[in-house]
Design a protein around this motif. Structure first.
Motif, mmCIF file in Angstrom:
data_model
loop_
_atom_site.group_PDB
_atom_site.id
_atom_site.type_symbol
_atom_site.label_atom_id
_atom_site.label_comp_id
_atom_site.label_asym_id
_atom_site.label_seq_id
_atom_site.Cartn_x
_atom_site.Cartn_y
_atom_site.Cartn_z
ATOM 1 N N PHE A 91 1.106 -1.562 0.261
ATOM 2 C CA PHE A 91 -0.503 0.005 -0.158
ATOM 3 C C PHE A 91 1.200 1.250 -0.108
ATOM 4 O O PHE A 91 0.229 2.333 -0.470
ATOM 5 C CB PHE A 91 -1.197 0.285 1.044
ATOM 6 N N LEU A 92 1.510 1.520 1.181
ATOM 7 C CA LEU A 92 2.424 2.354 0.788
ATOM 8 C C LEU A 92 4.387 2.222 -0.456
ATOM 9 O O LEU A 92 5.302 2.925 -0.096
ATOM 10 C CB LEU A 92 3.659 2.872 1.956
ATOM 11 N N GLU A 93 4.054 1.068 -0.921
ATOM 12 C CA GLU A 93 5.250 0.863 -2.213
ATOM 13 C C GLU A 93 5.666 2.066 -2.498
ATOM 14 O O GLU A 93 6.258 3.101 -3.151
ATOM 15 C CB GLU A 93 4.374 0.504 -3.449
ATOM 16 N N TRP A 94 4.635 3.185 -2.942
ATOM 17 C CA TRP A 94 5.169 4.954 -3.943
ATOM 18 C C TRP A 94 6.217 4.977 -2.764
ATOM 19 O O TRP A 94 6.377 6.383 -2.985
ATOM 20 C CB TRP A 94 3.724 5.482 -4.021
ATOM 21 N N ALA A 95 6.031 4.858 -1.904
ATOM 22 C CA ALA A 95 7.673 5.996 -0.811
ATOM 23 C C ALA A 95 8.644 4.502 -0.046
ATOM 24 O O ALA A 95 9.417 5.539 0.248
ATOM 25 C CB ALA A 95 6.583 6.244 0.649
ATOM 26 N N ALA A 96 8.442 3.837 -1.590
ATOM 27 C CA ALA A 96 10.038 3.439 -0.947
ATOM 28 C C ALA A 96 10.678 3.910 -1.709
ATOM 29 O O ALA A 96 11.087 4.859 -3.418
ATOM 30 C CB ALA A 96 10.033 1.655 -1.598
ATOM 31 N N ILE A 97 12.563 3.655 -0.531
ATOM 32 C CA ILE A 97 14.018 4.481 -1.098
ATOM 33 C C ILE A 97 14.719 3.057 -2.432
ATOM 34 O O ILE A 97 14.509 1.697 -1.251
ATOM 35 C CB ILE A 97 14.248 5.333 0.048
#
Length: 199
Positions: free
Chosen positions: A67-73
């Motif tokens: 769900f929070l893959e968009w904020a991956a570094i």
């Protein structure tokens, strides 16, 4: 495979951390008595405003990390393993700090009715080792999750809270313990040991 391993390590590490905090909080309440709170309404509102979204983000990440893959570094595995190691080390330090605090542990501004000035264990050298441990733990989360929203949000919320709390906390302790606290403050560092000073 690595992503699932790091996610599992995060869930285990975070939940273990919370269990230890809750255990010592209940123990302190039983042994140290009620809190003489010095928190202001603004401080309480600020903590709630940070804590609620933080819990929502953590719950979402624990249940469905994609769900929070968009904020991956894009961090290499070695850095993520270093984050796991930081979490592990800070977990051990947390237990040391909590043991030293004993009945004095609290999460709000003030002192317990049966509290006393703690100057042993890590408090022999540092006035706020709990904050140092939390900083290491949250930095470890940022590296382990490789997610700037999860780790970054937690770390930013913590830093804002500390920036608005530490001076007030020290003022409360100085008011409560007077010269004993002033003498203690003069020989200790705030977050790390003071160089060239022996306890």
């Amino acid at each position: 495979m690595n992503t699932s391993i790091f996610h599992i390590l995060f869930v285990i590490g975070f939940l273990s951390f919370m269990v230890v905090r809750m255990y010592y909080h209940r123990r302190a309440r039983a042994e140290g008595g009620r809190m003489n709170s010095r928190d202001t309404r603004l401080s309480v509102i600020l903590r709630i405003a940070v804590a609620i979204p933080m819990m929502i983000v953590l719950a979402a990440y624990m249940i469905q990390p994609d769900f929070l893959e968009w904020a991956a570094i894009g961090l290499p595995s070695s850095i993520r393993w270093a984050g796991a190691a930081m979490m592990g080390v800070s977990f051990g330090l947390l237990i040391w700090v909590q043991q030293a605090l004993g009945a004095n542990f609290n999460t709000i501004l003030g002192v317990r009715e049966r509290g006393h000035l703690v100057t042993h264990g890590p408090y022999r050298w540092v006035r706020h080792p709990m904050y140092t441990v939390l900083f290491l733990f949250l930095t470890g989360i940022l590296l382990l999750t490789a997610n700037h929203f999860v780790g970054g949000f937690l770390l930013a919320g913590f830093l804002v809270t500390i920036a608005t709390r530490v001076d007030k906390e020290e003022a409360v302790l100085e008011e409560e313990y007077g010269e004993a606290y002033r003498s203690y403050k003069a020989r200790t560092g705030r977050f790390v040991p003071r160089l060239g000073v022996t306890a």
